[in-house]
Design a protein around this motif. Structure first.
Motif, PDB file in Angstrom:
ATOM      1  N   ALA A 282      33.201  35.422  35.290  1.00  0.00           N
ATOM      2  CA  ALA A 282      33.440  36.314  36.426  1.00  0.00           C
ATOM      3  C   ALA A 282      34.899  36.735  36.536  1.00  0.00           C
ATOM      4  O   ALA A 282      35.254  37.479  37.466  1.00  0.00           O
ATOM      5  N   ASN A 283      35.742  36.273  35.587  1.00  0.00           N
ATOM      6  CA  ASN A 283      37.180  36.569  35.649  1.00  0.00           C
ATOM      7  C   ASN A 283      37.774  36.150  36.995  1.00  0.00           C
ATOM      8  O   ASN A 283      38.611  36.847  37.574  1.00  0.00           O
ATOM      9  N   HIS A 320      33.975  25.987  23.995  1.00  0.00           N
ATOM     10  CA  HIS A 320      34.536  27.288  23.629  1.00  0.00           C
ATOM     11  C   HIS A 320      35.416  27.755  24.781  1.00  0.00           C
ATOM     12  O   HIS A 320      35.378  27.179  25.872  1.00  0.00           O
ATOM     13  N   GLY A 321      36.199  28.784  24.558  1.00  0.00           N
ATOM     14  CA  GLY A 321      36.906  29.429  25.642  1.00  0.00           C
ATOM     15  C   GLY A 321      36.071  30.575  26.196  1.00  0.00           C
ATOM     16  O   GLY A 321      35.199  31.107  25.508  1.00  0.00           O
ATOM     17  N   THR A 322      36.344  30.934  27.446  1.00  0.00           N
ATOM     18  CA  THR A 322      35.617  32.041  28.086  1.00  0.00           C
ATOM     19  C   THR A 322      36.617  32.939  28.811  1.00  0.00           C
ATOM     20  O   THR A 322      37.533  32.452  29.472  1.00  0.00           O
ATOM     21  N   GLY A 323      36.428  34.237  28.690  1.00  0.00           N
ATOM     22  CA  GLY A 323      37.191  35.194  29.478  1.00  0.00           C
ATOM     23  C   GLY A 323      38.479  35.680  28.858  1.00  0.00           C
ATOM     24  O   GLY A 323      38.989  36.731  29.225  1.00  0.00           O
ATOM     25  N   GLY A 400      37.926  38.308  41.903  1.00  0.00           N
ATOM     26  CA  GLY A 400      38.663  37.743  40.784  1.00  0.00           C
ATOM     27  C   GLY A 400      39.620  38.743  40.171  1.00  0.00           C
ATOM     28  O   GLY A 400      40.786  38.417  39.868  1.00  0.00           O
ATOM     29  N   GLN A 401      39.158  39.966  40.001  1.00  0.00           N
ATOM     30  CA  GLN A 401      40.010  40.999  39.406  1.00  0.00           C
ATOM     31  C   GLN A 401      41.180  41.367  40.326  1.00  0.00           C
ATOM     32  O   GLN A 401      42.296  41.605  39.857  1.00  0.00           O
ATOM     33  N   ILE A 409      47.622  37.718  36.097  1.00  0.00           N
ATOM     34  CA  ILE A 409      46.705  36.982  35.233  1.00  0.00           C
ATOM     35  C   ILE A 409      45.875  37.997  34.456  1.00  0.00           C
ATOM     36  O   ILE A 409      45.272  38.895  35.046  1.00  0.00           O
ATOM     37  N   GLY A 410      45.849  37.868  33.142  1.00  0.00           N
ATOM     38  CA  GLY A 410      45.099  38.794  32.315  1.00  0.00           C
ATOM     39  C   GLY A 410      43.772  38.217  31.851  1.00  0.00           C
ATOM     40  O   GLY A 410      43.591  37.000  31.789  1.00  0.00           O
ATOM     41  N   TRP A 411      42.841  39.121  31.555  1.00  0.00           N
ATOM     42  CA  TRP A 411      41.525  38.759  30.983  1.00  0.00           C
ATOM     43  C   TRP A 411      41.212  39.765  29.875  1.00  0.00           C
ATOM     44  O   TRP A 411      41.483  40.948  30.030  1.00  0.00           O
TER      45      TRP A 411
END
Length: 537
Positions: A282-283, A320-323, A400-401, A409-411
Protein backbone atom coordinates in the motif's frame (compact mmCIF):
# COMPACT_ATOMS: atom_id res chain seq x y z
CA UNK A 1 4.99 -36.44 25.73
CA UNK A 2 4.36 -37.39 22.12
CA UNK A 3 5.65 -40.61 20.67
CA UNK A 4 8.65 -40.22 18.37
CA UNK A 5 8.09 -41.45 14.81
CA UNK A 6 11.27 -42.60 13.07
CA UNK A 7 12.11 -40.76 9.85
CA UNK A 8 12.68 -43.23 7.04
CA UNK A 9 16.00 -42.44 5.42
CA UNK A 10 16.05 -45.06 2.66
CA UNK A 11 14.80 -44.05 -0.76
CA UNK A 12 11.35 -45.35 -1.66
CA UNK A 13 10.35 -46.16 -5.21
CA UNK A 14 7.25 -44.65 -6.85
CA UNK A 15 7.53 -41.66 -4.60
CA UNK A 16 7.03 -38.59 -6.70
CA UNK A 17 4.70 -38.51 -9.70
CA UNK A 18 5.01 -41.71 -11.68
CA UNK A 19 8.80 -41.69 -11.32
CA UNK A 20 10.78 -44.44 -9.63
CA UNK A 21 13.94 -42.31 -9.53
CA UNK A 22 15.12 -41.90 -5.92
CA UNK A 23 15.70 -38.38 -4.68
CA UNK A 24 19.32 -37.50 -3.97
CA UNK A 25 20.06 -36.45 -0.41
CA UNK A 26 21.04 -32.82 0.09
CA UNK A 27 24.72 -32.31 0.87
CA UNK A 28 24.76 -29.91 3.81
CA UNK A 29 27.51 -28.62 6.05
CA UNK A 30 27.69 -29.88 9.62
CA UNK A 31 26.87 -26.79 11.70
CA UNK A 32 26.25 -28.69 14.93
CA UNK A 33 22.91 -29.57 16.47
CA UNK A 34 20.24 -27.51 18.24
CA UNK A 35 17.34 -28.68 20.38
CA UNK A 36 15.10 -25.71 19.54
CA UNK A 37 14.78 -23.69 16.33
CA UNK A 38 12.91 -20.39 15.97
CA UNK A 39 12.46 -18.94 12.49
CA UNK A 40 11.10 -15.40 12.27
CA UNK A 41 10.05 -13.85 8.96
CA UNK A 42 9.39 -10.11 8.59
CA UNK A 43 7.42 -10.54 5.39
CA UNK A 44 8.30 -7.95 2.73
CA UNK A 45 10.92 -6.16 4.86
CA UNK A 46 13.65 -4.69 2.69
CA UNK A 47 16.90 -3.42 4.18
CA UNK A 48 15.86 0.18 3.59
CA UNK A 49 12.50 -0.40 5.28
CA UNK A 50 14.40 -1.60 8.34
CA UNK A 51 16.54 1.52 8.09
CA UNK A 52 13.45 3.74 8.16
CA UNK A 53 12.02 1.89 11.15
CA UNK A 54 15.33 2.24 12.98
CA UNK A 55 15.37 6.00 12.39
CA UNK A 56 11.76 6.35 13.55
CA UNK A 57 12.45 4.34 16.71
CA UNK A 58 13.37 6.72 19.53
CA UNK A 59 16.59 4.82 20.29
CA UNK A 60 17.54 4.51 16.61
CA UNK A 61 18.24 0.81 17.00
CA UNK A 62 16.48 -2.50 16.50
CA UNK A 63 16.70 -5.72 18.50
CA UNK A 64 17.55 -7.46 15.23
CA UNK A 65 20.64 -5.33 14.65
CA UNK A 66 23.03 -7.29 16.85
CA UNK A 67 22.11 -10.51 15.03
CA UNK A 68 23.05 -9.50 11.48
CA UNK A 69 25.21 -12.20 9.84
CA UNK A 70 24.72 -11.79 6.09
CA UNK A 71 22.42 -11.40 3.11
CA UNK A 72 19.78 -13.59 1.50
CA UNK A 73 19.20 -14.07 -2.23
CA UNK A 74 15.44 -14.34 -2.61
CA UNK A 75 14.86 -15.39 -6.23
CA UNK A 76 12.39 -18.10 -7.15
CA UNK A 77 13.39 -21.29 -8.95
CA UNK A 78 12.33 -19.72 -12.25
CA UNK A 79 12.15 -15.92 -11.79
CA UNK A 80 14.29 -13.21 -10.13
CA UNK A 81 11.54 -11.53 -8.05
CA UNK A 82 10.04 -13.71 -5.36
CA UNK A 83 6.53 -14.22 -4.07
CA UNK A 84 5.88 -15.21 -0.47
CA UNK A 85 4.67 -18.70 -1.37
CA UNK A 86 7.83 -19.96 -3.10
CA UNK A 87 10.17 -17.88 -0.93
CA UNK A 88 8.66 -19.27 2.26
CA UNK A 89 8.70 -22.75 0.73
CA UNK A 90 12.45 -22.40 0.19
CA UNK A 91 13.00 -21.67 3.87
CA UNK A 92 10.53 -24.32 5.00
CA UNK A 93 11.80 -27.15 2.79
CA UNK A 94 15.29 -26.31 1.55
CA UNK A 95 14.07 -26.23 -2.05
CA UNK A 96 13.39 -23.16 -4.17
CA UNK A 97 9.96 -23.16 -5.77
CA UNK A 98 7.73 -21.01 -7.96
CA UNK A 99 4.51 -19.00 -7.71
CA UNK A 100 1.92 -19.79 -6.49
CA UNK A 101 3.19 -23.05 -4.97
CA UNK A 102 2.98 -23.69 -1.21
CA UNK A 103 5.17 -26.55 0.00
CA UNK A 104 5.35 -27.94 -3.53
CA UNK A 105 8.34 -28.67 -5.75
CA UNK A 106 8.64 -26.31 -8.75
CA UNK A 107 7.70 -27.16 -12.33
CA UNK A 108 10.53 -25.01 -13.68
CA UNK A 109 14.08 -24.30 -12.60
CA UNK A 110 17.19 -22.70 -14.00
CA UNK A 111 17.65 -19.69 -11.70
CA UNK A 112 20.57 -19.60 -9.24
CA UNK A 113 19.91 -21.97 -6.36
CA UNK A 114 17.70 -24.16 -8.56
CA UNK A 115 20.25 -25.40 -11.08
CA UNK A 116 19.65 -29.02 -10.00
CA UNK A 117 15.95 -28.90 -10.86
CA UNK A 118 14.55 -32.45 -11.15
CA UNK A 119 11.60 -32.61 -13.55
CA UNK A 120 10.58 -35.98 -12.05
CA UNK A 121 9.57 -34.14 -8.88
CA UNK A 122 7.65 -31.40 -10.69
CA UNK A 123 4.53 -30.29 -8.83
CA UNK A 124 4.89 -32.82 -6.00
CA UNK A 125 4.59 -31.98 -2.28
CA UNK A 126 7.87 -31.62 -0.36
CA UNK A 127 8.37 -32.14 3.35
CA UNK A 128 8.83 -29.20 5.70
CA UNK A 129 10.50 -28.60 9.05
CA UNK A 130 7.28 -28.96 11.03
CA UNK A 131 6.64 -32.41 9.57
CA UNK A 132 10.25 -33.38 10.29
CA UNK A 133 10.24 -31.97 13.83
CA UNK A 134 6.98 -33.73 14.72
CA UNK A 135 8.52 -37.03 13.66
CA UNK A 136 11.45 -36.39 15.97
CA UNK A 137 9.01 -36.00 18.84
CA UNK A 138 9.47 -32.24 19.00
CA UNK A 139 6.64 -29.76 19.47
CA UNK A 140 5.84 -27.35 16.65
CA UNK A 141 3.95 -24.15 16.00
CA UNK A 142 3.17 -21.27 13.67
CA UNK A 143 2.44 -17.65 14.59
CA UNK A 144 1.37 -14.87 12.22
CA UNK A 145 -0.38 -11.52 12.10
CA UNK A 146 -2.19 -12.48 8.88
CA UNK A 147 -4.59 -15.37 8.52
CA UNK A 148 -2.52 -18.47 9.25
CA UNK A 149 -3.60 -19.92 5.90
CA UNK A 150 -1.68 -17.14 4.15
CA UNK A 151 1.35 -18.10 2.07
CA UNK A 152 4.19 -17.93 4.59
CA UNK A 153 2.64 -19.79 7.56
CA UNK A 154 1.10 -22.26 5.10
CA UNK A 155 4.54 -22.91 3.58
CA UNK A 156 5.63 -24.41 6.89
CA UNK A 157 2.47 -26.43 7.52
CA UNK A 158 0.69 -27.43 4.30
CA UNK A 159 1.01 -28.28 0.60
CA UNK A 160 -0.88 -27.00 -2.43
CA UNK A 161 0.04 -25.59 -5.86
CA UNK A 162 -2.29 -22.62 -5.29
CA UNK A 163 -1.57 -20.36 -2.31
CA UNK A 164 -5.13 -19.00 -2.50
CA UNK A 165 -6.81 -22.32 -1.77
CA UNK A 166 -7.34 -21.42 1.89
CA UNK A 167 -9.90 -24.18 2.44
CA UNK A 168 -7.41 -26.96 1.66
CA UNK A 169 -4.51 -25.27 3.42
CA UNK A 170 -6.61 -24.71 6.55
CA UNK A 171 -7.74 -28.33 6.67
CA UNK A 172 -4.21 -29.65 6.30
CA UNK A 173 -3.05 -27.41 9.13
CA UNK A 174 -5.76 -28.77 11.41
CA UNK A 175 -4.54 -32.33 10.78
CA UNK A 176 -0.82 -31.58 10.80
CA UNK A 177 -0.38 -32.24 14.51
CA UNK A 178 1.09 -28.89 15.55
CA UNK A 179 0.88 -27.89 19.20
CA UNK A 180 0.55 -24.13 18.67
CA UNK A 181 -1.31 -22.09 16.04
CA UNK A 182 -1.75 -18.39 16.85
CA UNK A 183 -2.85 -15.44 14.73
CA UNK A 184 -5.96 -14.93 12.64
CA UNK A 185 -7.99 -16.75 10.02
CA UNK A 186 -11.08 -18.28 11.59
CA UNK A 187 -13.03 -17.57 8.38
CA UNK A 188 -11.40 -20.56 6.68
CA UNK A 189 -12.31 -22.80 9.62
CA UNK A 190 -16.00 -21.92 9.83
CA UNK A 191 -18.60 -24.36 8.55
CA UNK A 192 -20.73 -21.62 7.01
CA UNK A 193 -17.74 -20.16 5.12
CA UNK A 194 -16.14 -23.33 3.78
CA UNK A 195 -17.07 -24.89 0.46
CA UNK A 196 -17.11 -28.39 1.98
CA UNK A 197 -19.19 -27.22 5.00
CA UNK A 198 -16.77 -28.89 7.41
CA UNK A 199 -16.72 -27.45 10.94
CA UNK A 200 -12.98 -27.24 11.52
CA UNK A 201 -13.34 -25.17 14.68
CA UNK A 202 -15.18 -28.06 16.30
CA UNK A 203 -12.56 -30.45 14.93
CA UNK A 204 -9.82 -28.35 16.54
CA UNK A 205 -11.61 -28.51 19.89
CA UNK A 206 -12.20 -32.26 19.49
CA UNK A 207 -8.46 -32.73 19.01
CA UNK A 208 -7.85 -31.26 22.45
CA UNK A 209 -6.75 -27.75 21.55
CA UNK A 210 -7.68 -24.86 23.79
CA UNK A 211 -9.35 -22.66 21.16
CA UNK A 212 -9.03 -18.95 21.92
CA UNK A 213 -10.42 -15.77 20.40
CA UNK A 214 -9.63 -13.13 23.07
CA UNK A 215 -6.21 -11.91 24.22
CA UNK A 216 -6.99 -12.37 27.91
CA UNK A 217 -7.27 -16.12 27.28
CA UNK A 218 -3.51 -16.21 26.70
CA UNK A 219 -3.13 -15.58 30.44
CA UNK A 220 -5.11 -18.69 31.35
CA UNK A 221 -3.75 -21.50 29.22
CA UNK A 222 -4.85 -24.87 30.55
CA UNK A 223 -3.89 -27.16 27.66
CA UNK A 224 -0.60 -28.28 26.12
CA UNK A 225 -2.10 -27.48 22.70
CA UNK A 226 -3.45 -24.03 21.84
CA UNK A 227 -5.15 -22.57 18.77
CA UNK A 228 -5.83 -18.84 18.87
CA UNK A 229 -7.79 -17.00 16.17
CA UNK A 230 -7.99 -13.36 17.23
CA UNK A 231 -9.61 -12.07 14.03
CA UNK A 232 -11.57 -13.77 11.24
CA UNK A 233 -9.09 -12.58 8.61
CA UNK A 234 -6.00 -10.63 9.82
CA UNK A 235 -4.85 -8.74 12.88
CA UNK A 236 -4.82 -4.95 12.82
CA UNK A 237 -1.57 -3.09 12.34
CA UNK A 238 0.06 -2.63 15.73
CA UNK A 239 -0.46 1.16 15.80
CA UNK A 240 -4.16 0.61 15.09
CA UNK A 241 -4.60 -2.36 17.41
CA UNK A 242 -7.21 -2.46 20.18
CA UNK A 243 -5.30 -4.36 22.87
CA UNK A 244 -8.55 -5.49 24.47
CA UNK A 245 -9.46 -7.38 21.29
CA UNK A 246 -6.15 -8.41 19.74
CA UNK A 247 -2.79 -9.37 21.27
CA UNK A 248 0.55 -8.01 20.12
CA UNK A 249 2.85 -10.23 18.07
CA UNK A 250 5.30 -10.29 20.97
CA UNK A 251 2.55 -11.57 23.28
CA UNK A 252 1.56 -14.48 21.06
CA UNK A 253 5.21 -15.28 20.44
CA UNK A 254 5.74 -15.50 24.21
CA UNK A 255 2.68 -17.73 24.59
CA UNK A 256 3.97 -20.02 21.84
CA UNK A 257 7.40 -20.31 23.48
CA UNK A 258 5.84 -21.04 26.86
CA UNK A 259 3.87 -23.98 25.47
CA UNK A 260 6.47 -25.37 23.09
CA UNK A 261 9.37 -25.24 25.56
CA UNK A 262 7.60 -27.74 27.82
CA UNK A 263 8.71 -30.53 25.48
CA UNK A 264 12.06 -31.90 26.67
CA UNK A 265 12.83 -33.03 23.12
CA UNK A 266 12.66 -29.47 21.84
CA UNK A 267 10.57 -27.54 19.36
CA UNK A 268 10.34 -25.76 16.02
CA UNK A 269 8.51 -22.41 15.79
CA UNK A 270 7.85 -20.12 12.82
CA UNK A 271 6.80 -16.51 13.54
CA UNK A 272 5.72 -14.17 10.75
CA UNK A 273 5.28 -10.40 10.88
CA UNK A 274 2.87 -10.61 7.95
CA UNK A 275 1.67 -7.07 7.46
CA UNK A 276 5.00 -5.37 6.87
CA UNK A 277 4.39 -6.69 3.38
CA UNK A 278 0.76 -5.57 3.24
CA UNK A 279 1.69 -2.04 4.29
CA UNK A 280 4.50 -1.87 1.77
CA UNK A 281 2.11 -3.02 -0.98
CA UNK A 282 0.00 0.00 0.00
CA UNK A 283 3.09 2.26 0.03
CA UNK A 284 2.12 3.13 3.63
CA UNK A 285 5.27 4.12 5.58
CA UNK A 286 3.38 4.31 8.89
CA UNK A 287 2.19 0.72 8.44
CA UNK A 288 5.66 -0.47 7.47
CA UNK A 289 7.25 1.14 10.54
CA UNK A 290 4.42 0.02 12.83
CA UNK A 291 4.81 -3.60 11.78
CA UNK A 292 8.60 -3.70 11.74
CA UNK A 293 8.75 -2.28 15.26
CA UNK A 294 6.07 -4.73 16.45
CA UNK A 295 7.98 -7.58 14.82
CA UNK A 296 11.19 -6.37 16.43
CA UNK A 297 9.56 -6.59 19.86
CA UNK A 298 8.72 -10.21 19.07
CA UNK A 299 12.37 -10.72 18.06
CA UNK A 300 13.35 -9.36 21.49
CA UNK A 301 11.09 -11.96 23.10
CA UNK A 302 12.59 -14.78 21.04
CA UNK A 303 16.15 -13.51 21.54
CA UNK A 304 15.71 -13.41 25.31
CA UNK A 305 14.47 -17.00 25.24
CA UNK A 306 17.34 -18.13 23.02
CA UNK A 307 19.97 -16.50 25.20
CA UNK A 308 18.42 -18.07 28.30
CA UNK A 309 18.24 -21.50 26.67
CA UNK A 310 21.63 -22.15 25.10
CA UNK A 311 20.31 -25.01 22.99
CA UNK A 312 18.26 -22.67 20.79
CA UNK A 313 18.97 -21.19 17.35
CA UNK A 314 17.12 -18.06 16.22
CA UNK A 315 17.00 -17.18 12.52
CA UNK A 316 15.43 -13.98 11.18
CA UNK A 317 15.11 -13.35 7.44
CA UNK A 318 12.61 -11.66 5.18
CA UNK A 319 11.22 -13.60 2.24
CA UNK A 320 11.58 -10.60 -0.12
CA UNK A 321 11.36 -6.84 -0.20
CA UNK A 322 8.11 -5.07 -1.08
CA UNK A 323 7.41 -1.61 -2.47
CA UNK A 324 10.94 -0.52 -3.22
CA UNK A 325 10.96 1.93 -0.31
CA UNK A 326 13.76 4.50 -0.28
CA UNK A 327 14.81 7.09 2.23
CA UNK A 328 14.80 9.92 -0.30
CA UNK A 329 12.71 10.55 -3.41
CA UNK A 330 12.67 12.82 -6.46
CA UNK A 331 12.40 15.86 -4.20
CA UNK A 332 15.84 15.11 -2.78
CA UNK A 333 17.66 14.81 -6.10
CA UNK A 334 19.68 17.74 -4.87
CA UNK A 335 20.23 18.81 -1.28
CA UNK A 336 19.81 15.25 -0.06
CA UNK A 337 22.82 15.62 2.24
CA UNK A 338 21.42 18.78 3.83
CA UNK A 339 17.98 17.45 4.76
CA UNK A 340 17.73 16.76 8.55
CA UNK A 341 16.48 13.46 9.93
CA UNK A 342 13.30 14.86 11.45
CA UNK A 343 11.98 15.85 8.02
CA UNK A 344 12.01 12.18 7.04
CA UNK A 345 10.61 10.84 10.30
CA UNK A 346 8.45 13.31 12.23
CA UNK A 347 5.16 12.81 10.38
CA UNK A 348 5.55 9.04 10.58
CA UNK A 349 6.64 8.96 14.23
CA UNK A 350 3.81 11.26 15.36
CA UNK A 351 1.04 9.54 13.41
CA UNK A 352 -1.77 8.22 15.61
CA UNK A 353 -2.58 5.43 13.16
CA UNK A 354 -1.22 3.76 10.06
CA UNK A 355 -2.63 4.46 6.62
CA UNK A 356 -4.85 1.41 7.03
CA UNK A 357 -6.14 2.65 10.37
CA UNK A 358 -6.79 6.14 9.02
CA UNK A 359 -8.57 4.76 5.95
CA UNK A 360 -10.98 2.90 8.23
CA UNK A 361 -12.17 6.30 9.53
CA UNK A 362 -13.14 7.62 6.09
CA UNK A 363 -16.79 7.87 5.18
CA UNK A 364 -18.06 6.41 1.90
CA UNK A 365 -17.50 9.51 -0.25
CA UNK A 366 -14.33 10.47 1.66
CA UNK A 367 -15.71 13.93 2.33
CA UNK A 368 -14.13 13.75 5.80
CA UNK A 369 -10.62 13.05 4.46
CA UNK A 370 -9.29 16.45 5.54
CA UNK A 371 -10.65 16.02 9.06
CA UNK A 372 -9.17 12.51 9.35
CA UNK A 373 -5.79 13.73 8.07
CA UNK A 374 -5.78 16.56 10.61
CA UNK A 375 -6.72 14.31 13.52
CA UNK A 376 -4.50 11.32 12.67
CA UNK A 377 -1.47 12.96 11.06
CA UNK A 378 -1.73 16.58 12.20
CA UNK A 379 -1.62 17.96 8.65
CA UNK A 380 -3.84 20.20 6.56
CA UNK A 381 -4.49 18.59 3.20
CA UNK A 382 -3.89 20.71 0.12
CA UNK A 383 -6.47 20.87 -2.67
CA UNK A 384 -4.39 18.41 -4.71
CA UNK A 385 -4.15 16.03 -1.76
CA UNK A 386 -7.92 16.17 -1.21
CA UNK A 387 -8.34 15.32 -4.88
CA UNK A 388 -5.93 12.40 -4.45
CA UNK A 389 -7.97 11.14 -1.51
CA UNK A 390 -11.11 11.16 -3.66
CA UNK A 391 -9.55 9.53 -6.73
CA UNK A 392 -7.21 6.91 -5.31
CA UNK A 393 -8.93 3.53 -5.09
CA UNK A 394 -7.66 2.53 -1.64
CA UNK A 395 -7.63 5.00 1.22
CA UNK A 396 -4.53 3.52 2.84
CA UNK A 397 -2.62 3.95 -0.42
CA UNK A 398 -3.77 7.58 -0.69
CA UNK A 399 -2.71 8.41 2.87
CA UNK A 400 0.55 6.51 2.37
CA UNK A 401 1.41 8.45 -0.76
CA UNK A 402 0.60 11.80 0.85
CA UNK A 403 2.71 11.19 3.97
CA UNK A 404 5.51 9.65 1.89
CA UNK A 405 5.67 12.71 -0.38
CA UNK A 406 5.77 15.05 2.60
CA UNK A 407 8.50 12.90 4.23
CA UNK A 408 10.69 12.44 1.12
CA UNK A 409 10.03 8.70 1.22
CA UNK A 410 10.19 7.09 -2.21
CA UNK A 411 8.49 3.98 -3.62
CA UNK A 412 9.19 2.23 -6.90
CA UNK A 413 6.26 -0.19 -7.00
CA UNK A 414 3.20 -1.55 -5.22
CA UNK A 415 4.59 -5.03 -5.85
CA UNK A 416 7.63 -7.01 -4.74
CA UNK A 417 11.26 -6.19 -5.53
CA UNK A 418 14.19 -8.50 -6.20
CA UNK A 419 16.97 -7.15 -3.97
CA UNK A 420 18.82 -9.13 -1.36
CA UNK A 421 17.47 -8.95 2.19
CA UNK A 422 19.24 -9.10 5.54
CA UNK A 423 20.08 -12.35 7.31
CA UNK A 424 20.08 -12.46 11.12
CA UNK A 425 21.15 -15.48 13.15
CA UNK A 426 21.79 -16.23 16.82
CA UNK A 427 23.35 -19.57 17.70
CA UNK A 428 24.78 -21.00 20.93
CA UNK A 429 28.50 -21.83 21.16
CA UNK A 430 27.85 -25.44 20.13
CA UNK A 431 26.29 -24.41 16.79
CA UNK A 432 27.78 -22.42 13.94
CA UNK A 433 25.55 -19.53 12.82
CA UNK A 434 24.50 -19.16 9.20
CA UNK A 435 26.58 -16.37 7.67
CA UNK A 436 27.50 -14.70 4.40
CA UNK A 437 25.53 -14.42 1.17
CA UNK A 438 23.10 -17.36 1.05
CA UNK A 439 20.07 -18.46 -0.94
CA UNK A 440 16.75 -18.65 0.89
CA UNK A 441 16.83 -22.40 0.27
CA UNK A 442 20.11 -22.57 2.18
CA UNK A 443 18.25 -21.31 5.24
CA UNK A 444 16.04 -24.37 4.91
CA UNK A 445 19.07 -26.62 4.50
CA UNK A 446 20.74 -25.01 7.51
CA UNK A 447 17.70 -25.73 9.66
CA UNK A 448 17.69 -29.35 8.49
CA UNK A 449 21.35 -29.65 9.40
CA UNK A 450 21.00 -28.29 12.92
CA UNK A 451 17.84 -30.34 13.57
CA UNK A 452 19.43 -33.49 12.14
CA UNK A 453 16.73 -34.16 9.54
CA UNK A 454 16.68 -35.17 5.88
CA UNK A 455 13.71 -33.50 4.23
CA UNK A 456 14.28 -35.15 0.86
CA UNK A 457 14.14 -38.60 2.46
CA UNK A 458 11.07 -37.53 4.44
CA UNK A 459 9.41 -36.34 1.23
CA UNK A 460 9.86 -39.85 -0.13
CA UNK A 461 8.15 -41.29 2.92
CA UNK A 462 5.29 -38.80 3.13
CA UNK A 463 4.35 -38.12 -0.50
CA UNK A 464 4.02 -41.26 -2.59
CA UNK A 465 2.04 -41.05 -5.83
CA UNK A 466 -0.99 -43.03 -4.75
CA UNK A 467 -2.31 -44.55 -7.99
CA UNK A 468 0.98 -46.14 -9.04
CA UNK A 469 1.72 -47.46 -5.54
CA UNK A 470 -1.73 -48.94 -4.86
CA UNK A 471 -2.09 -50.46 -8.31
CA UNK A 472 1.32 -52.09 -7.84
CA UNK A 473 -0.20 -53.77 -4.77
CA UNK A 474 -3.07 -55.09 -6.89
CA UNK A 475 -5.65 -52.71 -5.45
CA UNK A 476 -8.42 -50.87 -7.29
CA UNK A 477 -8.18 -47.07 -7.21
CA UNK A 478 -11.12 -44.67 -7.42
CA UNK A 479 -11.32 -40.91 -7.00
CA UNK A 480 -14.52 -39.56 -5.41
CA UNK A 481 -14.77 -35.77 -5.74
CA UNK A 482 -17.31 -35.78 -2.88
CA UNK A 483 -18.64 -32.26 -3.47
CA UNK A 484 -15.30 -30.53 -3.15
CA UNK A 485 -13.82 -32.66 -0.36
CA UNK A 486 -12.20 -35.47 -2.39
CA UNK A 487 -11.75 -38.99 -1.10
CA UNK A 488 -9.29 -41.54 -2.45
CA UNK A 489 -11.09 -44.91 -2.45
CA UNK A 490 -8.89 -48.02 -2.46
CA UNK A 491 -10.36 -51.53 -2.67
CA UNK A 492 -8.45 -54.76 -2.13
CA UNK A 493 -9.63 -58.24 -1.15
CA UNK A 494 -13.15 -56.94 -0.64
CA UNK A 495 -12.10 -54.23 1.83
CA UNK A 496 -12.51 -50.52 1.00
CA UNK A 497 -10.07 -48.00 2.41
CA UNK A 498 -11.16 -44.37 2.20
CA UNK A 499 -8.51 -41.66 2.41
CA UNK A 500 -10.06 -38.17 2.85
CA UNK A 501 -7.78 -35.56 1.32
CA UNK A 502 -6.06 -33.04 3.61
CA UNK A 503 -6.39 -35.40 6.56
CA UNK A 504 -4.04 -37.75 8.39
CA UNK A 505 -6.19 -40.86 8.60
CA UNK A 506 -8.04 -43.47 6.58
CA UNK A 507 -11.51 -44.82 7.23
CA UNK A 508 -11.69 -48.63 7.20
CA UNK A 509 -14.91 -50.42 8.15
CA UNK A 510 -16.18 -47.16 9.64
CA UNK A 511 -13.12 -46.72 11.88
CA UNK A 512 -10.39 -44.08 11.59
CA UNK A 513 -6.91 -45.47 11.12
CA UNK A 514 -3.82 -43.21 11.40
CA UNK A 515 -1.56 -43.17 8.34
CA UNK A 516 1.41 -41.15 9.60
CA UNK A 517 0.90 -38.10 7.39
CA UNK A 518 -1.49 -36.20 5.15
CA UNK A 519 -3.31 -37.28 2.01
CA UNK A 520 -2.56 -34.41 -0.40
CA UNK A 521 -4.45 -33.66 -3.61
CA UNK A 522 -2.59 -31.25 -5.91
CA UNK A 523 -5.41 -30.91 -8.42
CA UNK A 524 -3.81 -33.52 -10.66
CA UNK A 525 -2.51 -36.28 -8.41
CA UNK A 526 -3.09 -37.61 -4.92
CA UNK A 527 -0.09 -38.30 -2.70
CA UNK A 528 -0.17 -40.44 0.44
CA UNK A 529 2.38 -41.36 3.14
CA UNK A 530 4.01 -44.79 3.37
CA UNK A 531 1.68 -45.54 6.27
CA UNK A 532 -1.28 -45.42 3.87
CA UNK A 533 0.39 -47.89 1.50
CA UNK A 534 1.20 -50.24 4.39
CA UNK A 535 -2.40 -50.08 5.65
CA UNK A 536 -3.81 -51.71 2.52
CA UNK A 537 -3.29 -55.47 2.84
Amino acid sequence: MKKTIRIVSAALALTLGASSVPVQAQAVKDYGKAKNVIVMIPDGMSIEAATLARWVDEDHQLEMDELVTGLVRTNNANTPIADSAPAGTAMATGNKSQSPYVGVYPSQGGMPGAENFDENRSGSPIANHIEAAERLGKSTGIVSTSNVQHATPADFSAHHPNRNNFDSLAEQQVFQGMEVVLGAGSTSLMKEKRQDKEDLIQEIKDQGYQYMTRPEELKNITSEKIWGMFDPDALANDWDRDSSKEPALSEITQAALTILSKNDKGFFLMVEGSKIDWSAHANDPMGVVSEILAFDKAVATAKEFAKSNEDTVLIVASDHGTGGLTLGNSSTSSGYDKKPLNEFTDLIRNAKKTGEGAAALLNEDRSNAAAVAKDVFGIDLTADEIEKMKNTKDGDVAFGQIISARSAIGWTTEGHVGGDVALYCYAPKSVLPLTGLVHNSEIGQYISSIMGTDLNALSQELFIYSRAAFEQKGAQVNFNYNEGNPILEITKNGVQYNFPTNRNYAIVNGEKQPIGGLTVFTGEKIYVPQGAIDLVK
